[in-house]
Design an enzyme around this catalytic site. Structure first.
Site, short mmCIF file in Angstrom:
data_model
loop_
_atom_site.label_atom_id
_atom_site.label_comp_id
_atom_site.label_asym_id
_atom_site.label_seq_id
_atom_site.Cartn_x
_atom_site.Cartn_y
_atom_site.Cartn_z
N ASN A 151 0.67 -6.83 -38.95
CA ASN A 151 1.74 -6.93 -37.95
C ASN A 151 2.69 -8.10 -38.18
O ASN A 151 3.75 -8.15 -37.56
CB ASN A 151 1.12 -7.06 -36.55
CG ASN A 151 0.11 -8.17 -36.47
OD1 ASN A 151 -0.89 -8.17 -37.18
ND2 ASN A 151 0.35 -9.14 -35.60
N GLN A 179 0.08 -1.01 -35.81
CA GLN A 179 1.40 -1.30 -36.37
C GLN A 179 1.88 -0.21 -37.34
O GLN A 179 3.08 -0.06 -37.56
CB GLN A 179 1.37 -2.64 -37.10
CG GLN A 179 2.73 -3.29 -37.29
CD GLN A 179 3.42 -3.63 -36.00
OE1 GLN A 179 4.54 -3.18 -35.75
NE2 GLN A 179 2.78 -4.42 -35.14
N SER A 199 -1.81 2.01 -30.13
CA SER A 199 -1.21 1.58 -28.88
C SER A 199 0.17 2.21 -28.74
O SER A 199 0.98 2.15 -29.67
CB SER A 199 -1.09 0.06 -28.85
OG SER A 199 -0.85 -0.40 -27.55
N HIS A 201 2.86 1.46 -26.98
CA HIS A 201 4.08 0.66 -26.84
C HIS A 201 4.66 0.23 -28.19
O HIS A 201 5.76 -0.32 -28.23
CB HIS A 201 3.84 -0.55 -25.93
CG HIS A 201 3.11 -1.68 -26.56
ND1 HIS A 201 3.74 -2.80 -27.04
CD2 HIS A 201 1.79 -1.88 -26.77
CE1 HIS A 201 2.84 -3.65 -27.51
NE2 HIS A 201 1.65 -3.12 -27.38
N THR A 237 -10.34 6.87 -14.40
CA THR A 237 -9.36 7.94 -14.29
C THR A 237 -8.22 7.72 -15.27
O THR A 237 -7.65 6.63 -15.35
CB THR A 237 -8.79 8.00 -12.85
OG1 THR A 237 -9.88 8.22 -11.95
CG2 THR A 237 -7.78 9.12 -12.71
N CYS A 326 1.11 -12.02 -29.58
CA CYS A 326 -0.07 -12.49 -28.85
C CYS A 326 -0.29 -13.98 -28.99
O CYS A 326 -1.15 -14.55 -28.33
CB CYS A 326 -1.30 -11.71 -29.31
SG CYS A 326 -1.18 -9.95 -28.96
#
Length: 381
Positions: A151, A179, A199, A201, A237, A326
Site C-alpha cells: 500500500n 490494495q 475492503s 472503500h 447482522t 493508518c
C-alpha cells in the site's frame, strides 16, 4: 480552485452508482436477511445475489465469500483464527516486514501468546526473495500471510510463487489483497490462496464493509461469536446497504475497466516523471517500477522534507501522502521504507506517495505536477 485528490491508496471516493444503490437499499430493503418473513427473504435474496457477483470476480464459489466490516477484520480473522485453531500442529508463522499494520500488529499479538513469527526482509527495491521464503518455511509453520500488493510503494509480492511452494506444505496461505483487488485480476484457486482479505472503500465503495474469501477446503472458526449469520462463520447482522454498495463497486470493476485504468495511470506516471525531468528536479522512484500496482507512485525528493512538502501542497488544495493512512498524524517513520533502506536513512523523511483513482484526469495531473515542482523549488531555496 478545484482541489486535487491523489491519495486513493488511503481511501477512495464512492462512485455515484454506489451511492445511488446504497440509498435505494436503505429505503427499500430494510429487512433482516436472517428473518423468515417476506421482508427478510427479500433482503436475503439481495445478499446472495451480491455474493454471487463478488464470487464471480474471483472465480470462486459464492459460499467462499464471507461478508465482514473490511480489511482489518478480514486480516485479524484469517490470522488469529488460523493460528489458534492449528497451534497443536505448530506455532510458527511467516509474514513480511512490509505488511499493513492490520497484519503486523496482529502478528505481534500472537507473539505475546507464544507464537514465533518470521518477518521476511525486502531489498532496497522492496522485493521479497523467494529463497528467503523457502529458507524460512518449516515443518511447524502453520500460516503464511503475505500481502498481494504493498500500500505504500505499490510493489506486487510473489504470490504465485509462494502458492506453488505451499502446494506440498500444510501451511494455510493468507493474502491481504486490499490494495490490489481494484486493479489486478486475482484468482485464489489458481494461485493457491486459502484466505484473502478485501475492503470496499479502496474500490470506490463504502467504508466499514468488506469480505473474506475462505477456501471451502479449509476450516476456520468464527472470529465473532453470536448469531449464525454468514453460514455460522461471522456473527452479526449483515450491513446490507454497505454490501450492496460494495457489490456495485465490484460490478464496475470489469476486466476492460481495469485495463483502461492501468493505461490511464501509466500515462499519469509518465507525465509526472517527464515534467520532473524537464524541470531538473532530483527524484528517486521507491520500489520496483516494473513490478507494481499501477495506481501508486512513491517518490523521494532529496533534501525535501516530506512533511513540509505535504503541508505546502495541502494549503494549495492538493492531497498526497507519506504512506499508510493508518499511521497518519504521527511522527513514526514508514516501516516499509525502513525495511527497504534501514533505520534513519534520509529517504524515509524525503518520500511521498501519489496514488491515482476516480475523478483524476490529465488536466489535474498537469496542474498537480506544476504545483509540485514550484513547491519543491521554494522549499529548496
Amino acid at each position: 480552485m478545484e482541489p486535487i485528490y491523489l491519495d486513493h491508496a488511503a481511501t477512495t471516493p464512492a462512485h455515484p452508482a454506489v451511492i445511488e444503490i446504497m440509498a435505494s437499499e436503505l429505503a427499500n430493503t430494510f429487512g433482516n436477511p436472517s428473518s423468515i418473513h417476506t421482508f427478510g427473504r427479500k433482503a436475503h435474496r439481495t445478499l446472495e445475489d451480491i455474493r454471487q457477483v463478488i464470487a464471480a470476480s474471483l472465480k470462486v464459489s459464492p459460499h467462499e465469500i464471507i461478508f465482514n466490516s473490511g480489511g482489518t477484520e478480514g486480516d485479524n480473522t484469517a490470522i488469529i483464527e488460523t493460528a489458534l485453531s492449528r497451534k497443536n500442529q505448530g506455532m510458527h508463522l511467516i509474514t513480511t516486514a512490509i505488511e499493513h499494520p492490520a497484519v503486523l500488529e496482529t502478528m505481534k499479538y500472537l507473539e505475546e501468546l507464544g507464537f514465533e513469527v518470521t518477518y521476511l526482509p525486502v531489498d532496497e527495491r522492496g522485493e521479497l526473495s523467494i529463497t528467503d521464503f523457502e529458507n524460512a518455511l518449516r515443518k511447524d509453520t502453520t500460516l503464511v500471510s503475505v500481502m498481494y500488493g504493498n500500500n505504500e510503494i505499490g510493489n506486487l509480492l510473489p504470490i504465485k510463487e509462494i502458492g506453488a511452494l505451499l502446494v506440498s506444505h500444510p501451511a494455510i496461505f493468507h493474502t491481504d489483497a486490499v490494495q490490489a483487488y481494484g486493479s489486478e485480476q486475482i484468482l485464489p484457486h489458481e494461485l493457491g490462496i486459502d484466505l484473502l482479505s478485501i475492503s470496499a472503500h479502496k474500490i470506490n465503495g463504502p467504508k466499514g464493509v468488506g469480505f473474506l474469501f475462505k477456501n471451502d477446503n479449509i476450516s476456520l472458526p468464527s472470529f465473532l461469536h453470536g448469531g449464525e449469520q454468514e453460514g455460522k462463520r461471522r456473527a452479526g447482522t449483515e450491513n446490507l446497504a454497505g454490501i450492496a454498495g460494495m457489490g456495485k463497486a465490484v460490478e464496475l470493476l470489469s476486466d476492460s475497466e481495469k485495463k483502461q485504468r492501468h493505461e490511464k495511470y501509466a500515462d499519469f506516471e509518465r507525465m509526472i516523471l517527464a515534467q520532473l525531468d524537464q524541470a531538473q528536479i532530483e527524484y528517486q522512484v521507491n520500489g520496483n517500477p516494473e513490478n507494481k500496482l499501477g495506481h501508486i507512485l512513491n517518490l523521494r525528493f532529496s533534501g525535501v522534507s516530506s512533511e513540509l512538502l505535504l503541508m505546502h501542497l495541502d494549503l494549495q488544495g492538493v492531497a498526497i501522502s507519506t504512506g499508510s493512512a493508518c499511521t497518519a498524524g504521527t511522527v513514526e517513520p514508514s516501516h516499509v521504507l525502513e525495511a527497504m533502506y534501514g533505520e534513519n536513512h534520509p529517504a524515509i523523511k524525503e518520500s511521498v506517495r501519489i496514488s491515482f483513482g476516480l475523478g483524476n484526469d490529465e488536466v489535474q495531473i498537469q496542474r498537480f505536477v506544476a504545483l509540485l515542482i514550484e513547491t519543491i523549488k521554494k522549499i529548496k531555496q
